[in-house]
Design a protein around this motif. Structure first.
Motif, PDB file in Angstrom:
ATOM      1  N   ALA A 231      -0.346  11.532   1.426  1.00 33.42           N
ATOM      2  CA  ALA A 231      -1.042  12.395   2.387  1.00 33.42           C
ATOM      3  C   ALA A 231      -0.591  13.839   2.242  1.00 33.42           C
ATOM      4  CB  ALA A 231      -0.773  11.910   3.812  1.00 33.42           C
ATOM      5  N   SER A 232      -1.474  14.741   2.607  1.00 29.93           N
ATOM      6  CA  SER A 232      -1.117  16.160   2.579  1.00 29.93           C
ATOM      7  C   SER A 232      -0.059  16.442   3.643  1.00 29.93           C
ATOM      8  CB  SER A 232      -2.354  17.022   2.832  1.00 29.93           C
ATOM      9  OG  SER A 232      -2.935  16.727   4.088  1.00 29.93           O
ATOM     10  N   ASP A 233       0.795  17.399   3.334  1.00 26.81           N
ATOM     11  CA  ASP A 233       1.866  17.775   4.263  1.00 26.81           C
ATOM     12  C   ASP A 233       1.295  18.736   5.306  1.00 26.81           C
ATOM     13  OD1 ASP A 233       4.270  18.108   5.483  1.00 26.81           O
ATOM     14  OD2 ASP A 233       5.165  19.361   3.922  1.00 26.81           O
ATOM     15  N   SER A 234       0.470  18.185   6.185  1.00 23.38           N
ATOM     16  CA  SER A 234      -0.196  18.949   7.239  1.00 23.38           C
ATOM     17  C   SER A 234      -0.353  18.043   8.447  1.00 23.38           C
ATOM     18  CB  SER A 234      -1.575  19.428   6.777  1.00 23.38           C
ATOM     19  OG  SER A 234      -2.429  18.322   6.525  1.00 23.38           O
ATOM     20  N   GLU A 235      -0.744  18.609   9.571  1.00 26.60           N
ATOM     21  CA  GLU A 235      -0.969  17.790  10.763  1.00 26.60           C
ATOM     22  C   GLU A 235      -2.013  16.720  10.487  1.00 26.60           C
ATOM     23  OE1 GLU A 235      -2.632  18.203  15.362  1.00 26.60           O
ATOM     24  OE2 GLU A 235      -2.188  19.992  14.188  1.00 26.60           O
ATOM     25  N   PHE A 236      -3.079  17.111   9.801  1.00 28.23           N
ATOM     26  CA  PHE A 236      -4.155  16.179   9.468  1.00 28.23           C
ATOM     27  C   PHE A 236      -3.637  15.031   8.603  1.00 28.23           C
ATOM     28  CE2 PHE A 236      -7.316  15.194   6.086  1.00 28.23           C
ATOM     29  CZ  PHE A 236      -8.233  14.498   6.855  1.00 28.23           C
ATOM     30  N   GLY A 237      -2.925  15.365   7.535  1.00 26.04           N
ATOM     31  CA  GLY A 237      -2.448  14.346   6.624  1.00 26.04           C
ATOM     32  C   GLY A 237      -1.402  13.441   7.238  1.00 26.04           C
ATOM     33  N   GLN A 238      -0.435  14.015   7.912  1.00 27.08           N
ATOM     34  CA  GLN A 238       0.643  13.228   8.503  1.00 27.08           C
ATOM     35  C   GLN A 238       0.132  12.331   9.627  1.00 27.08           C
ATOM     36  OE1 GLN A 238       3.714  15.994   9.608  1.00 27.08           O
ATOM     37  NE2 GLN A 238       4.090  16.654   7.515  1.00 27.08           N
ATOM     38  N   ALA A 239      -0.825  12.835  10.408  1.00 27.74           N
ATOM     39  CA  ALA A 239      -1.378  12.017  11.498  1.00 27.74           C
ATOM     40  C   ALA A 239      -2.115  10.809  10.938  1.00 27.74           C
ATOM     41  CB  ALA A 239      -2.314  12.864  12.360  1.00 27.74           C
ATOM     42  N   GLY A 240      -2.878  11.009   9.863  1.00 21.22           N
ATOM     43  CA  GLY A 240      -3.592   9.886   9.257  1.00 21.22           C
ATOM     44  C   GLY A 240      -2.644   8.849   8.685  1.00 21.22           C
ATOM     45  N   ALA A 241      -1.577   9.307   8.044  1.00 21.99           N
ATOM     46  CA  ALA A 241      -0.587   8.385   7.486  1.00 21.99           C
ATOM     47  C   ALA A 241       0.098   7.582   8.593  1.00 21.99           C
ATOM     48  CB  ALA A 241       0.440   9.165   6.679  1.00 21.99           C
ATOM     49  N   ALA A 242       0.458   8.248   9.675  1.00 17.43           N
ATOM     50  CA  ALA A 242       1.113   7.569  10.790  1.00 17.43           C
ATOM     51  C   ALA A 242       0.182   6.529  11.425  1.00 17.43           C
ATOM     52  CB  ALA A 242       1.555   8.593  11.834  1.00 17.43           C
ATOM     53  N   LEU A 243      -1.094   6.877  11.533  1.00 14.17           N
ATOM     54  CA  LEU A 243      -2.060   5.944  12.114  1.00 14.17           C
ATOM     55  C   LEU A 243      -2.201   4.685  11.268  1.00 14.17           C
ATOM     56  CD1 LEU A 243      -4.909   8.331  13.304  1.00 14.17           C
ATOM     57  CD2 LEU A 243      -3.558   6.811  14.757  1.00 14.17           C
ATOM     58  N   LEU A 244      -2.190   4.861   9.943  1.00 12.01           N
ATOM     59  CA  LEU A 244      -2.309   3.698   9.063  1.00 12.01           C
ATOM     60  C   LEU A 244      -1.128   2.756   9.249  1.00 12.01           C
ATOM     61  CD1 LEU A 244      -4.127   2.620   6.646  1.00 12.01           C
ATOM     62  CD2 LEU A 244      -2.274   3.427   5.186  1.00 12.01           C
ATOM     63  N   ARG A 245       0.057   3.306   9.310  1.00  6.11           N
ATOM     64  CA  ARG A 245       1.247   2.468   9.495  1.00  6.11           C
ATOM     65  C   ARG A 245       1.224   1.784  10.860  1.00  6.11           C
ATOM     66  NH1 ARG A 245       6.604   5.081   6.801  1.00  6.11           N
ATOM     67  NH2 ARG A 245       7.037   2.867   6.564  1.00  6.11           N
TER      68      ARG A 245
ATOM     69  N   VAL B  22      -7.921   4.282  -2.365  1.00 12.17           N
ATOM     70  CA  VAL B  22      -8.719   4.231  -1.132  1.00 12.17           C
ATOM     71  C   VAL B  22      -8.645   5.602  -0.481  1.00 12.17           C
ATOM     72  CG1 VAL B  22      -9.055   3.118   1.105  1.00 12.17           C
ATOM     73  CG2 VAL B  22      -8.176   1.783  -0.832  1.00 12.17           C
ATOM     74  N   GLY B  23      -9.788   6.215  -0.248  1.00  7.14           N
ATOM     75  CA  GLY B  23      -9.796   7.568   0.302  1.00  7.14           C
ATOM     76  C   GLY B  23     -10.414   7.629   1.680  1.00  7.14           C
ATOM     77  N   SER B  24     -10.060   8.653   2.425  1.00  3.67           N
ATOM     78  CA  SER B  24     -10.677   8.875   3.733  1.00  3.67           C
ATOM     79  C   SER B  24     -11.943   9.704   3.534  1.00  3.67           C
ATOM     80  CB  SER B  24      -9.681   9.547   4.684  1.00  3.67           C
ATOM     81  OG  SER B  24      -9.097  10.686   4.095  1.00  3.67           O
TER      82      SER B  24
ATOM     83  N   GLY C  99       4.049   0.139  -5.446  1.00  2.02           N
ATOM     84  CA  GLY C  99       2.658  -0.107  -5.094  1.00  2.02           C
ATOM     85  C   GLY C  99       1.665   0.473  -6.078  1.00  2.02           C
ATOM     86  N   ARG C 100       0.541  -0.235  -6.247  1.00  8.28           N
ATOM     87  CA  ARG C 100      -0.543   0.247  -7.103  1.00  8.28           C
ATOM     88  C   ARG C 100      -1.836   0.433  -6.318  1.00  8.28           C
ATOM     89  NH1 ARG C 100       2.989   1.721  -9.451  1.00  8.28           N
ATOM     90  NH2 ARG C 100       3.576   1.476 -11.647  1.00  8.28           N
ATOM     91  N   VAL C 101      -1.788   0.205  -5.022  1.00  7.72           N
ATOM     92  CA  VAL C 101      -2.899   0.518  -4.121  1.00  7.72           C
ATOM     93  C   VAL C 101      -2.507   1.779  -3.365  1.00  7.72           C
ATOM     94  CG1 VAL C 101      -4.292  -0.229  -2.164  1.00  7.72           C
ATOM     95  CG2 VAL C 101      -3.559  -1.896  -3.882  1.00  7.72           C
ATOM     96  N   ILE C 102      -3.290   2.828  -3.504  1.00  2.47           N
ATOM     97  CA  ILE C 102      -2.933   4.125  -2.930  1.00  2.47           C
ATOM     98  C   ILE C 102      -3.974   4.549  -1.905  1.00  2.47           C
ATOM     99  CG2 ILE C 102      -2.445   6.549  -3.413  1.00  2.47           C
ATOM    100  CD1 ILE C 102      -1.698   5.706  -6.256  1.00  2.47           C
ATOM    101  N   PHE C 103      -3.520   4.792  -0.696  1.00  2.00           N
ATOM    102  CA  PHE C 103      -4.371   5.361   0.349  1.00  2.00           C
ATOM    103  C   PHE C 103      -4.143   6.863   0.363  1.00  2.00           C
ATOM    104  CE2 PHE C 103      -4.557   6.754   4.902  1.00  2.00           C
ATOM    105  CZ  PHE C 103      -5.943   6.763   4.997  1.00  2.00           C
ATOM    106  N   LEU C 104      -5.193   7.639   0.077  1.00  2.00           N
ATOM    107  CA  LEU C 104      -5.099   9.092  -0.019  1.00  2.00           C
ATOM    108  C   LEU C 104      -5.799   9.743   1.168  1.00  2.00           C
ATOM    109  CD1 LEU C 104      -4.322  11.625  -1.619  1.00  2.00           C
ATOM    110  CD2 LEU C 104      -6.468  11.382  -2.884  1.00  2.00           C
TER     111      LEU C 104
ATOM    112  N   VAL D 174       0.850  -1.183   0.000  1.00  2.00           N
ATOM    113  CA  VAL D 174       0.000   0.000   0.000  1.00  2.00           C
ATOM    114  C   VAL D 174       0.887   1.235   0.000  1.00  2.00           C
ATOM    115  CG1 VAL D 174      -1.763   1.316   1.242  1.00  2.00           C
ATOM    116  CG2 VAL D 174      -1.828  -1.194   1.251  1.00  2.00           C
ATOM    117  N   THR D 175       0.642   2.134  -0.933  1.00  2.00           N
ATOM    118  CA  THR D 175       1.337   3.414  -0.979  1.00  2.00           C
ATOM    119  C   THR D 175       0.478   4.457  -0.282  1.00  2.00           C
ATOM    120  OG1 THR D 175       2.442   2.883  -3.062  1.00  2.00           O
ATOM    121  CG2 THR D 175       2.275   5.212  -2.465  1.00  2.00           C
ATOM    122  N   VAL D 176       1.060   5.183   0.645  1.00  2.00           N
ATOM    123  CA  VAL D 176       0.330   6.212   1.377  1.00  2.00           C
ATOM    124  C   VAL D 176       0.689   7.573   0.796  1.00  2.00           C
ATOM    125  CG1 VAL D 176      -0.009   7.332   3.616  1.00  2.00           C
ATOM    126  CG2 VAL D 176       0.234   4.846   3.481  1.00  2.00           C
TER     127      VAL D 176
END
Length: 317
Positions: A205-219, A286-288, A254-259, A201-203
């Motif tokens: 995310a926007s370079d913001s608190e919101f985006g980075q927090a979501g990416a970290a949570l997924l990992r 896959v989007g939030s 990766g060809r599965v992208i979590f945005l 899965v390729t993550v």
């Protein structure tokens, strides 16, 4: 319960797309709200008015979401104050609601300034004369408002802030929200990915608190499970780096992208994805919670570009 009722009713109130576009273009006039809503409490029969400050992005990048939320909240106030279609009765017995809309532009500094200025120099001259605050949209705005509202012991309810840190009642004792934490969202997304038997899965995310927090949570969620899923790299982007980052994502394995980003950012990402042929067969997106394609209509006129975007999102999870 009062605020939860207000927000629940607000969620049911639609805003016409054409009116929403015009409101975003001409937000300063706030024509979508009018003046009737601010008089609703005085028109109804009640012994006490509960004053609610609504903090919405009426202008700026997120104005489409803010205009919708503000108009829906005003409709909910009117419905509560005039249940049964008459001002002789209201849903809260002798209480009526009065909503005052403040423009945050979805910026923490602006939101804090507007609320502080309103409570000091608006209708009242003391903090304790405002009963509650509804907002903000983003977690950053909500956190900024808490700096002021906690001190004044004013309850706040957010309709759009999803950062898990806001669940800490010791840090944010006067805050409630009507949306789930990103932690719960990510758990569901990882479970779905496992069901699909995906491995990489390729993550993105926007370079913001919101985006980075979501990416970290997924990992973190993936690391906590016994799973075949793997996240080789997290890609973050802003307006200046987005196109180059999209090229890097295309060149990755990766060809599965979590945005995980805002609606406006997602719109731009999908435009780039169309240009780079990163949609359709061989790709899975896959989007939030941003994944509401009807909102994309606020960025483009009806025509080929909108049709192309909607076609690009076919199959989006």
């Amino acid at each position: 319960m009062l605020l939860l009722l207000l927000l629940a009713a607000a969620a049911l109130c639609p805003v016409v797309q054409g009116e929403l576009k015009q409101a975003c273009v001409d937000a300063a006039s706030q024509r979508c709200l009018g003046d009737e809503g601010r008089l609703a409490a005085h028109d109804a029969v009640c012994s006490r008015v509960l004053h609610i400050a609504g903090v919405f992005p009426i202008s700026g990048e997120s104005c489409f979401e803010g205009i919708q939320a503000a108009a829906a909240a005003q409709q909910a106030v009117d419905d509560i104050n005039t249940v049964g279609g008459t001002t002789d009765h209201n849903l809260l017995a002798d209480y009526c609601l009065e909503l005052y809309v403040l423009n945050s532009r979805n910026e923490p500094g602006m939101a804090l300034h507007e609320v502080d200025r309103f409570m000091k120099f608006g209708q009242w001259d003391a903090y304790n004369h405002i009963d509650a605050v509804v907002g903000g949209l983003s977690s950053e705005v909500t956190k900024a408002l808490q700096q002021l509202l906690q001190w004044a012991s004013i309850p706040q309810i957010s309709y759009g802030s999803t950062t898990p840190a806001l669940s800490d009642s010791r840090t944010y004792p006067t805050l409630a929200r009507t949306v789930p934490s990103d932690k719960l969202l990510v758990a569901g997304i990882v479970g779905f990915m496992e069901q699909m038997d995906w491995e990489i899965v390729t993550v993105l995310a926007s370079d913001s608190e919101f985006g980075q927090a979501g990416a970290a949570l997924l990992r973190q969620e993936i690391a906590s499970r016994t799973t075949r899923l793997n996240v080789p790299q997290v890609y973050t982007f802003n307006e200046d780096t987005r196109k180059a980052t999209m090229q890097d994502v295309k060149n990755a394995e990766g060809r599965v992208i979590f945005l995980h980003c805002s609606v406006s950012e997602a719109h731009d990402v999908f435009k780039d994805a169309v240009d780079l042929n990163m949609i359709g067969s061989g790709w899975a997106w896959v989007g939030s919670e941003w994944a509401q394609d009807t909102l994309f209509e606020e960025f483009v006129e009806q025509g080929d570009e909108l049709l192309e975007l909607k076609q690009a999102m076919e199959g989006l999870v």
